[in-house]
Structures are given as structure tokens and as C-alpha cells.
Scaffold this motif. Structure first.
Motif, mmCIF file in Angstrom:
data_model
loop_
_atom_site.group_PDB
_atom_site.id
_atom_site.type_symbol
_atom_site.label_atom_id
_atom_site.label_comp_id
_atom_site.label_asym_id
_atom_site.label_seq_id
_atom_site.Cartn_x
_atom_site.Cartn_y
_atom_site.Cartn_z
ATOM 1 N N LEU A 19 0.850 -1.190 0.000
ATOM 2 C CA LEU A 19 0.000 0.000 0.000
ATOM 3 C C LEU A 19 0.885 1.238 0.000
ATOM 4 C CD1 LEU A 19 -3.056 0.628 0.222
ATOM 5 C CD2 LEU A 19 -2.720 0.866 2.676
ATOM 6 N N THR A 20 0.643 2.122 -0.937
ATOM 7 C CA THR A 20 1.414 3.373 -0.976
ATOM 8 C C THR A 20 0.462 4.511 -1.305
ATOM 9 O OG1 THR A 20 1.892 3.136 -3.313
ATOM 10 C CG2 THR A 20 3.519 2.251 -1.787
ATOM 11 N N PHE A 21 1.005 5.708 -1.271
ATOM 12 C CA PHE A 21 0.196 6.868 -1.623
ATOM 13 C C PHE A 21 0.460 7.291 -3.064
ATOM 14 C CE2 PHE A 21 0.206 7.853 3.049
ATOM 15 C CZ PHE A 21 -1.160 7.751 3.206
ATOM 16 N N ALA A 22 -0.574 7.846 -3.649
ATOM 17 C CA ALA A 22 -0.419 8.531 -4.937
ATOM 18 C C ALA A 22 -0.943 9.947 -4.747
ATOM 19 C CB ALA A 22 -1.210 7.814 -6.028
ATOM 20 N N LEU A 23 -0.375 10.848 -5.490
ATOM 21 C CA LEU A 23 -0.785 12.245 -5.370
ATOM 22 C C LEU A 23 -2.033 12.467 -6.229
ATOM 23 C CD1 LEU A 23 -0.056 15.069 -4.289
ATOM 24 C CD2 LEU A 23 1.349 15.382 -6.337
ATOM 25 N N ARG A 24 -3.121 12.922 -5.590
ATOM 26 C CA ARG A 24 -4.354 13.133 -6.360
ATOM 27 C C ARG A 24 -4.544 14.607 -6.724
ATOM 28 N NH1 ARG A 24 -9.714 11.137 -3.675
ATOM 29 N NH2 ARG A 24 -9.429 13.045 -2.480
ATOM 30 N N ASP A 25 -4.491 15.474 -5.741
ATOM 31 C CA ASP A 25 -4.687 16.905 -5.993
ATOM 32 C C ASP A 25 -3.564 17.686 -5.339
ATOM 33 O OD1 ASP A 25 -7.247 16.516 -7.195
ATOM 34 O OD2 ASP A 25 -8.042 16.224 -5.172
ATOM 35 N N LEU A 26 -3.276 18.806 -5.909
ATOM 36 C CA LEU A 26 -2.259 19.657 -5.320
ATOM 37 C C LEU A 26 -2.602 21.112 -5.623
ATOM 38 C CD1 LEU A 26 1.519 19.254 -5.271
ATOM 39 C CD2 LEU A 26 0.600 21.310 -6.287
ATOM 40 N N ALA A 27 -2.482 21.944 -4.612
ATOM 41 C CA ALA A 27 -2.659 23.383 -4.824
ATOM 42 C C ALA A 27 -1.475 24.077 -4.199
ATOM 43 C CB ALA A 27 -3.956 23.865 -4.180
ATOM 44 N N VAL A 28 -0.998 25.109 -4.849
ATOM 45 C CA VAL A 28 0.143 25.836 -4.299
ATOM 46 C C VAL A 28 -0.107 27.329 -4.457
ATOM 47 C CG1 VAL A 28 1.444 25.618 -6.477
ATOM 48 C CG2 VAL A 28 2.663 26.016 -4.354
ATOM 49 N N ALA A 57 4.962 12.236 1.419
ATOM 50 C CA ALA A 57 4.223 10.973 1.324
ATOM 51 C C ALA A 57 4.846 9.919 2.215
ATOM 52 C CB ALA A 57 4.190 10.503 -0.141
ATOM 53 N N ASP A 117 -7.089 8.413 2.444
ATOM 54 C CA ASP A 117 -6.559 9.621 1.824
ATOM 55 C C ASP A 117 -6.114 10.604 2.902
ATOM 56 O OD1 ASP A 117 -9.811 9.780 1.436
ATOM 57 O OD2 ASP A 117 -8.955 11.673 2.148
ATOM 58 N N VAL A 118 -5.191 11.441 2.506
ATOM 59 C CA VAL A 118 -4.593 12.399 3.441
ATOM 60 C C VAL A 118 -4.522 13.756 2.769
ATOM 61 C CG1 VAL A 118 -2.543 12.980 4.781
ATOM 62 C CG2 VAL A 118 -3.133 10.593 4.396
ATOM 63 N N VAL A 155 1.271 25.159 0.353
ATOM 64 C CA VAL A 155 0.951 24.042 -0.531
ATOM 65 C C VAL A 155 -0.084 23.141 0.137
ATOM 66 C CG1 VAL A 155 2.865 22.610 0.312
ATOM 67 C CG2 VAL A 155 1.921 22.179 -1.948
ATOM 68 N N GLN A 156 -1.027 22.711 -0.655
ATOM 69 C CA GLN A 156 -2.009 21.723 -0.174
ATOM 70 C C GLN A 156 -1.924 20.494 -1.074
ATOM 71 O OE1 GLN A 156 -4.454 24.791 -1.054
ATOM 72 N NE2 GLN A 156 -3.490 25.820 0.658
ATOM 73 N N LEU A 157 -1.764 19.361 -0.444
ATOM 74 C CA LEU A 157 -1.655 18.114 -1.213
ATOM 75 C C LEU A 157 -2.690 17.110 -0.714
ATOM 76 C CD1 LEU A 157 1.602 18.702 0.006
ATOM 77 C CD2 LEU A 157 1.941 17.518 -2.132
ATOM 78 N N THR A 158 -3.241 16.372 -1.626
ATOM 79 C CA THR A 158 -4.114 15.259 -1.252
ATOM 80 C C THR A 158 -3.504 13.968 -1.786
ATOM 81 O OG1 THR A 158 -6.035 16.688 -1.423
ATOM 82 C CG2 THR A 158 -6.453 14.315 -1.389
ATOM 83 N N PHE A 159 -3.174 13.092 -0.860
ATOM 84 C CA PHE A 159 -2.665 11.773 -1.237
ATOM 85 C C PHE A 159 -3.785 10.751 -1.102
ATOM 86 C CE2 PHE A 159 1.303 13.748 0.422
ATOM 87 C CZ PHE A 159 2.062 13.661 -0.727
ATOM 88 N N VAL A 160 -3.826 9.823 -2.004
ATOM 89 C CA VAL A 160 -4.780 8.714 -1.865
ATOM 90 C C VAL A 160 -3.997 7.414 -1.825
ATOM 91 C CG1 VAL A 160 -6.747 9.838 -2.952
ATOM 92 C CG2 VAL A 160 -5.092 8.645 -4.372
ATOM 93 N N ALA A 161 -4.506 6.493 -1.061
ATOM 94 C CA ALA A 161 -3.818 5.203 -0.938
ATOM 95 C C ALA A 161 -4.068 4.369 -2.185
ATOM 96 C CB ALA A 161 -4.316 4.472 0.296
#
Lengths: 265, 78
Positions: free
Chosen positions: A37-46, B12, B32-33, B68-74
Motif C-alpha cells: 500500500l502506498t500513496f499517490a498524489l491526487r490533488d495539489l494546490a500551491v 508521502a 486519503d490524506v 501548498v495543499q496536497l491530497t494523497f490517496v492510498a
């Protein structure tokens, strides 16, 4: 801390997008190391604090705010992941442009003032085909109202864009060992009337004609010389060169015109 | 400062994706985080150079912090 150089927003977005791709690759690598199980980046705002500076061409550049610089703008970028099919849906199909010539290929474009050129660029018009689509069925005065490009300049561009143009040719294998020449260009056919094509001044058989290409069968003695396409009372000219030898070459060995062999109306 | 992609990878890595196990009686999995962080950044031709703020005390000569705002999903095979 240095604030870095000023740069156009589009350059930053492209570089930043490449960084996000690399970030996804780094995260994906972890999965390959055996982690279930790992994370993937879904959304990002900067949010970036920047100052805006125009360059010599009037293009706005952004410069990151330095220490104790007050009054910076806050630039808010939001990125989300999209699928390959979404990219393809929203990307200009280069092969779908019926006239992919750049606007600079039109001589009349040299007489367009810098302001009008910029407005065309802002409107996303980079090819002659896009210009034609914009103006199709529209009064140039309407286009002037929307884009602010002078009618006369637009009409001059459109008139030249409508001229037949030869951009290159290639030899492809035909039936029974007889080579066929594919002439590429723009405005090479109009409606149902077939264009007339001449090699070294002699008419040759037109097998197929479309606006962006014509297939012709040259005669056996044609090896090189001037070629002409006559369509709707207009003429485009260029030069052809066929490989010597009795057999038609493979399409991969086809000859494409360079500037010296290209054509122009 | 490092390339922004390395900051993302480090963040991450810093977030636990799961804890416990059935053998321990309970297992928690993060789906998700969302992170919302200040960021020291600098623009460059290669994109964004960045680091998380290193100290708690302002010197008075610091640049305004970006955010910065990041959303990680498993993702995975479980």
C-alpha cells in the motif's frame, strides 16, 4: 535567499507539471519495491507570492517575492490528476488540422502588426487551418469586433490562406510497379471539380484529390522538373524529383520537399 | 532547497499509510490524506525549488511563505 529569475507563467506550469510527473513516478516506485500500500498524489494546490514584470515584448513574467518585499500577488495554482484519455480529449490533434501551416508561412503575416499577432496567439490561432475555422462563415468585421484585429489585415491573411499551396511531395508505390506521387499542401482541391496537375508542363493523371493532398501518376519519362497545381483558376507551383530506376521506391524512402523544392502560389 | 518532487515524495513517506495488523487485533488503513503546509519556495527554469520552513523564529528578513495543499490517496493491492 535568492528570489530566482522572472519567468512566463506557461514556462513555470510546464516545468512544474514535469516535476509532478516525476513525483508520481517516485511514489509509484515505492509500490514496486514490494510495499502493498502506498500513496499517490491526487490533488495539489500551491500559493506562490510573486511580482509581475513585463518583458520587452509586453509578455507578463512572474518573479518570486524576495525577503521583506511587500505587496506581492498571491498566485494560486490547483492541479489534479487526469487520465491519458482526458489528455487526448483536450489536446489539439495535430493530424486533424486541414491546413497545418504556421501563420508565418503566409507572406501576408509579415505585414501584420505585433499587436494583431499577439491577439491571434491569445485566441489560440497558430495555424492557417485554425484561422480559416475562426473565419469560416463569419464576417471579418465580426472577427474584428471580437479579436480587435483590423479587417484589412485579416482579409489579406484570409485571401492568402485560401490560395493553393504545395508543401511537399513523396513517391509511393503504385499498382503494377508504376509509382504514384502524393503532393501535399493546402487548398489543392475545391468542391467536385478535379484540379489539373502538370509535371514539366505536361498534364498528368489525377487519381485522387483532396484539399490537403493529391495523388497523381507521372509519366515514365518524368524524373524532375517544375510541377503545377491549377485549381479554381488559381495556381500553386513547386518542383518534383522522382528517384531513378524502374521500380517504385518504398514509401519510407519517399522524398519530401525542402525549401528549394517546396511550392508556393 | 530541493526539487518540489522530492518534497512531495518526502511528505508521502512521512505519513503512515497503515498501522496495526490483524494479529494485533486491529488494523487501520489510511484512504486519503490532505496536507496544508507552509512552504519556502523559489522559481527556477526547472520548476519549483522548495523546502518546508526550517525554524520557528522569524528573523524579520524572511521571505513571505508560500503554501501548498496536497491530497494523497492510498493505492495498492489490498
Amino acid at each position: 535567499m535568492t528570489t530566482g529569475r522572472a519567468m512566463p507563467v506557461e514556462d513555470f506550469v510546464q516545468a512544474f507539471t514535469a516535476q509532478l510527473d516525476r513525483a508520481q513516478d517516485l511514489l509509484a516506485l515505492k509500490a514496486r519495491t514490494g510495499r502493498p500500500l502506498t500513496f499517490a498524489l491526487r490533488d495539489l494546490a500551491v500559493d506562490l507570492h510573486v511580482f509581475w514584470e513585463p518583458d520587452a515584448n509586453g509578455r507578463m513574467l512572474m518573479r518570486h517575492a524576495g525577503p521583506n518585499e511587500q505587496g506581492a500577488s498571491t498566485l494560486h495554482f490547483t492541479f489534479t490528476t487526469i487520465t491519458k484519455s482526458m489528455v487526448e480529449e483536450n489536446t489539439l490533434a495535430l493530424t486533424g488540422d486541414d491546413d497545418p501551416r504556421g501563420l508565418d508561412d503566409l507572406n501576408a503575416a509579415q505585414h501584420i502588426d505585433a499587436g494583431a499577432r499577439k491577439k491571434l496567439e491569445w485566441a489560440g490561432i497558430r495555424t492557417v487551418g485554425q484561422l480559416k475555422r475562426l473565419s469560416h462563415g463569419a464576417d471579418p468585421k465580426s472577427v474584428q469586433s471580437f479579436l480587435g484585429i483590423p479587417v484589412l489585415q485579416l482579409e489579406t491573411l484570409l485571401q492568402q490562406a485560401a490560395q493553393p499551396h504545395i508543401s511537399g511531395h513523396e513517391v509511393i508505390p503504385g499498382g503494377m510497379g508504376v509509382p504514384v506521387v502524393r503532393i501535399r499542401g493546402a487548398n489543392l482541391a475545391q468542391g467536385a471539380s478535379a484540379p489539373e496537375v502538370r509535371f514539366s508542363g505536361e498534364p498528368v493523371e489525377v487519381l485522387e484529390a483532396r484539399a490537403n493532398e493529391i495523388l497523381v501518376r507521372p509519366m515514365s519519362h518524368h524524373s524532375e522538373g517544375p510541377m503545377e497545381v491549377l485549381v479554381g483558376g488559381k495556381r500553386a507551383a513547386g518542383f518534383y524529383r522522382l528517384p531513378a530506376g524502374p521500380e517504385a521506391p518504398a514509401a519510407s524512402a519517399s522524398k519530401k520537399n525542402g525549401p528549394a523544392e517546396g511550392g508556393s502560389p | 532547497m530541493t526539487g518540489f518532487e522530492e518534497v512531495v515524495a518526502a511528505l508521502a513517506e512521512a505519513v503512515p499509510v497503515q498501522a496495526g495488523s490483524p494479529a494485533e487485533g486491529a488494523e487501520i488503513r489510511v484512504t486519503d490524506v490532505r496536507l496544508d503546509l507552509p512552504l519556502e519556495a523559489r522559481l527556477g527554469l526547472e520548476g519549483l525549488w522548495a523546502t518546508l520552513p526550517r525554524g520557528l523564529f522569524s528573523t524579520g528578513f524572511d521571505p513571505a511563505l508560500d503554501r501548498v495543499q496536497l491530497t494523497f490517496v492510498a493505492r495498492g493491492d489490498v
